[in-house]
Scaffold this active site. Structure first.
Site, PDB file in Angstrom:
ATOM      1  N   ALA A  63      18.569  15.245 -56.032  1.00 40.77           N
ATOM      2  CA  ALA A  63      19.656  16.148 -55.214  1.00 40.77           C
ATOM      3  C   ALA A  63      20.032  15.809 -54.034  1.00 40.77           C
ATOM      4  O   ALA A  63      19.013  15.177 -53.231  1.00 40.77           O
ATOM      5  CB  ALA A  63      19.169  17.624 -55.274  1.00 40.77           C
ATOM      6  N   GLY A 108      16.154  15.637 -58.965  1.00 46.16           N
ATOM      7  CA  GLY A 108      17.415  15.808 -59.526  1.00 46.16           C
ATOM      8  C   GLY A 108      17.766  14.522 -60.781  1.00 46.16           C
ATOM      9  O   GLY A 108      18.328  14.678 -61.684  1.00 46.16           O
ATOM     10  N   GLU A 111      15.354  14.652 -63.693  1.00 43.31           N
ATOM     11  CA  GLU A 111      15.799  15.818 -64.229  1.00 43.31           C
ATOM     12  C   GLU A 111      17.097  15.831 -65.224  1.00 43.31           C
ATOM     13  O   GLU A 111      17.250  16.282 -66.131  1.00 43.31           O
ATOM     14  CB  GLU A 111      16.184  17.052 -63.099  1.00 43.31           C
ATOM     15  CG  GLU A 111      14.660  17.584 -62.380  1.00 43.31           C
ATOM     16  CD  GLU A 111      14.798  18.504 -61.406  1.00 43.31           C
ATOM     17  OE1 GLU A 111      15.867  18.079 -60.482  1.00 43.31           O
ATOM     18  OE2 GLU A 111      14.092  19.539 -61.320  1.00 43.31           O
ATOM     19  N   GLU A 131       9.571  16.950 -54.941  1.00 34.18           N
ATOM     20  CA  GLU A 131      10.257  18.061 -54.424  1.00 34.18           C
ATOM     21  C   GLU A 131       9.091  18.821 -53.417  1.00 34.18           C
ATOM     22  O   GLU A 131       9.564  19.248 -52.425  1.00 34.18           O
ATOM     23  CB  GLU A 131      10.809  19.063 -55.313  1.00 34.18           C
ATOM     24  CG  GLU A 131      12.281  18.635 -56.027  1.00 34.18           C
ATOM     25  CD  GLU A 131      12.028  17.824 -56.999  1.00 34.18           C
ATOM     26  OE1 GLU A 131      10.697  17.148 -57.207  1.00 34.18           O
ATOM     27  OE2 GLU A 131      12.972  17.807 -57.822  1.00 34.18           O
TER      28      GLU A 131
HETATM   29  N1  CAA Z   1      19.639  12.792 -50.674  1.00 35.98           N
HETATM   30  C1  CAA Z   1      20.723  12.557 -50.022  1.00 35.98           C
HETATM   31  N2  CAA Z   1      20.659  11.015 -49.525  1.00 35.98           N
HETATM   32  C2  CAA Z   1      19.714  10.329 -50.144  1.00 35.98           C
HETATM   33  C3  CAA Z   1      18.784  10.598 -51.183  1.00 35.98           C
HETATM   34  C4  CAA Z   1      18.931  11.939 -51.522  1.00 35.98           C
HETATM   35  N3  CAA Z   1      18.002  12.430 -52.381  1.00 35.98           N
HETATM   36  N4  CAA Z   1      18.217   9.700 -51.430  1.00 35.98           N
HETATM   37  C5  CAA Z   1      18.727   8.587 -50.968  1.00 35.98           C
HETATM   38  N5  CAA Z   1      19.524   8.905 -50.190  1.00 35.98           N
HETATM   39  C6  CAA Z   1      20.259   7.851 -49.130  1.00 35.98           C
HETATM   40  C7  CAA Z   1      19.707   7.534 -47.899  1.00 35.98           C
HETATM   41  O1  CAA Z   1      19.468   8.709 -46.764  1.00 35.98           O
HETATM   42  C8  CAA Z   1      20.172   6.550 -47.409  1.00 35.98           C
HETATM   43  O2  CAA Z   1      21.332   6.803 -46.713  1.00 35.98           O
HETATM   44  P1  CAA Z   1      21.776   6.183 -45.039  1.00 35.98           P
HETATM   45  O3  CAA Z   1      21.845   4.637 -45.307  1.00 35.98           O
HETATM   46  O4  CAA Z   1      23.025   6.882 -44.895  1.00 35.98           O
HETATM   47  O5  CAA Z   1      20.443   6.476 -44.356  1.00 35.98           O
HETATM   48  C9  CAA Z   1      20.363   5.592 -48.672  1.00 35.98           C
HETATM   49  O6  CAA Z   1      20.482   6.760 -49.699  1.00 35.98           O
HETATM   50  C10 CAA Z   1      19.522   4.648 -48.822  1.00 35.98           C
HETATM   51  O7  CAA Z   1      17.995   5.181 -49.056  1.00 35.98           O
HETATM   52  P2  CAA Z   1      16.747   4.411 -48.236  1.00 35.98           P
HETATM   53  O8  CAA Z   1      17.471   3.849 -47.002  1.00 35.98           O
HETATM   54  O9  CAA Z   1      16.045   5.866 -48.156  1.00 35.98           O
HETATM   55  O10 CAA Z   1      16.456   3.473 -49.391  1.00 35.98           O
HETATM   56  P3  CAA Z   1      15.042   2.992 -49.598  1.00 35.98           P
HETATM   57  O11 CAA Z   1      15.034   1.879 -50.608  1.00 35.98           O
HETATM   58  O12 CAA Z   1      14.126   2.890 -48.360  1.00 35.98           O
HETATM   59  O13 CAA Z   1      14.284   4.139 -50.276  1.00 35.98           O
HETATM   60  C11 CAA Z   1      14.098   6.069 -51.855  1.00 35.98           C
HETATM   61  C12 CAA Z   1      14.532   4.586 -51.522  1.00 35.98           C
HETATM   62  C13 CAA Z   1      12.592   5.927 -52.068  1.00 35.98           C
HETATM   63  C14 CAA Z   1      14.644   6.528 -53.092  1.00 35.98           C
HETATM   64  C15 CAA Z   1      14.182   7.109 -50.866  1.00 35.98           C
HETATM   65  O14 CAA Z   1      15.638   7.079 -50.332  1.00 35.98           O
HETATM   66  C16 CAA Z   1      13.978   8.520 -50.963  1.00 35.98           C
HETATM   67  O15 CAA Z   1      12.618   8.939 -50.925  1.00 35.98           O
HETATM   68  N6  CAA Z   1      14.931   9.530 -51.295  1.00 35.98           N
HETATM   69  C17 CAA Z   1      14.813  10.873 -51.481  1.00 35.98           C
HETATM   70  C18 CAA Z   1      14.068  11.115 -52.962  1.00 35.98           C
HETATM   71  C19 CAA Z   1      13.883  12.366 -53.288  1.00 35.98           C
HETATM   72  O16 CAA Z   1      13.139  13.152 -52.326  1.00 35.98           O
HETATM   73  N7  CAA Z   1      14.555  12.952 -54.303  1.00 35.98           N
HETATM   74  C20 CAA Z   1      14.342  14.471 -54.515  1.00 35.98           C
HETATM   75  C21 CAA Z   1      15.366  15.313 -53.884  1.00 35.98           C
HETATM   76  S1  CAA Z   1      15.146  17.023 -54.200  1.00 35.98           S
HETATM   77  C22 CAA Z   1      15.993  17.451 -55.397  1.00 35.98           C
HETATM   78  O17 CAA Z   1      16.300  16.637 -56.289  1.00 35.98           O
HETATM   79  C23 CAA Z   1      15.627  18.904 -55.787  1.00 35.98           C
HETATM   80  C24 CAA Z   1      15.967  19.296 -57.167  1.00 35.98           C
HETATM   81  O18 CAA Z   1      15.376  19.023 -57.953  1.00 35.98           O
HETATM   82  C25 CAA Z   1      17.354  19.857 -57.434  1.00 35.98           C
END
Ligand code: CAA
Length: 261
Positions: A63, A108, A111, A131
């Site tokens: 998400a 998400g 999920e 999360e």
């Molecule tokens: N939300 C918003 N933006 C996201 C995102 C997310 N979940 N995941 C990645 N992005 C964006 C980053 O912010 C980045 O944007 P910018 O270039 O504008 O900075 C772009 O995607 C590329 O990401 P990274 O530079 O971080 O890429 P990476 O290869 O270094 O890392 C990753 C990849 C490990 C997936 C890392 O992006 C990450 O940890 N993302 C978040 C993963 C996460 O925590 N997901 C769970 C979200 S909470 C949820 O889902 C709740 C639910 O159950 C409903």
């Protein structure tokens, strides 16, 4: 412009979440487009759906954290409901849905993959529910579907410790059905979808309902549900053609369109 595309070929719809600049993270607009894409599928023509993410790195990285960062308790709950409603819609979609997990399936994203009937993963796929590291619980069904799909103990370990796992480990614990080299994933998903698309459509739909709905019932009621769905297949074109051709050693002639008679 939509964040989700849908292309149909040979009775298979390929739905692609297309927000690669954010690793296909799900904000409310992406979720709405995803629902619209499924609603737009012609269920007479299409027999199977393949769901994937745009780009080579990510299925869905979760998400959208930016969208969630300022939410109140009430808004958080509402966002959870938005995602849950759409994922339930996909889970109960009459046609089989195959997730082609082409990279990150986090939060998400995992999920969403778990709402599909079948998960095929690329070798570079990464699965997890990170999360708790963000101060929240999984909110789009992760606490429920992961525990049902793998085991409560394994789900708790992954969720409590926010542990990401690779495709090989996802295969070992039964989270995915198969792992393919990244450049062969779509071909494998389309091959499986094509094979499903060739089967009798009423029977395939009824199998999906029997398995999904039966899992939540006591076995006595589950087999009654199966009896009803089994009976529902009789007198259909597919049943008469399928069995008639077996007996006459002929090849079944499929009806051009899905029909219940
Ligand atoms: N939300 C918003 N933006 C996201 C995102 C997310 N979940 N995941 C990645 N992005 C964006 C980053 O912010 C980045 O944007 P910018 O270039 O504008 O900075 C772009 O995607 C590329 O990401 P990274 O530079 O971080 O890429 P990476 O290869 O270094 O890392 C990753 C990849 C490990 C997936 C890392 O992006 C990450 O940890 N993302 C978040 C993963 C996460 O925590 N997901 C769970 C979200 S909470 C949820 O889902 C709740 C639910 O159950 C409903």
């Amino acid at each position: 412009m939509s964040f989700v595309t849908c292309e149909v070929q040979d009775r298979v719809a390929v739905v692609t979440i297309n927000r690669p600049e954010a690793l296909n993270a799900l904000n409310p607009d992406v979720l709405a487009d995803l629902k619209a894409a499924f609603e737009g599928i012609d269920q007479d023509e299409v027999r199977c759906v393949v769901l994937t993410g745009a780009g080579e790195k990510s299925f869905v990285a979760g998400a959208d954290i930016g969208s969630m960062s300022t939410m109140t308790k009430a808004e958080g709950q509402e966002f959870g409901k938005l995602g849950n409603d759409i994922f339930l819609f996909i889970e109960t979609f009459p046609l089989p849905v195959i997730a082609a997990v082409n990279g990150f399936a986090l939060g998400g994203g995992n999920e969403l993959a778990m709402s599909c009937d079948i998960r095929l993963a690329a070798e570079n796929a990464v699965f997890g529910q990170p999360e708790v590291g963000l101060g929240i619980t999984p909110g789009f069904g992760g606490t429920q579907r992961l525990a049902r799909l793998v085991s409560p103990g394994m789900a708790k370990q992954l969720v409590y410790a926010a542990t990401n796992i690779d495709a090989a480990e996802a295969l070992r614990i039964g989270l995915v059905n198969a792992v393919h080299p990244a450049d062969e994933l779509m071909a494998a998903a389309l091959k499986l979808a094509g094979r499903i698309a060739k089967q009798a459509p009423i029977a395939v739909r009824n199998c999906k309902r029997a398995i999904n709905e039966g899992l939540d019932l006591p076995i006595e009621q589950a087999v009654e549900l199966e009896e009803r769905l089994f009976g529902d297949c009789f007198e259909t074109h597919d049943q008469q053609e399928g069995m008639g051709c077996f007996l006459s050693k002929d090849k079944p002639k499929p009806k051009p369109q899905f029909t219940n008679n």
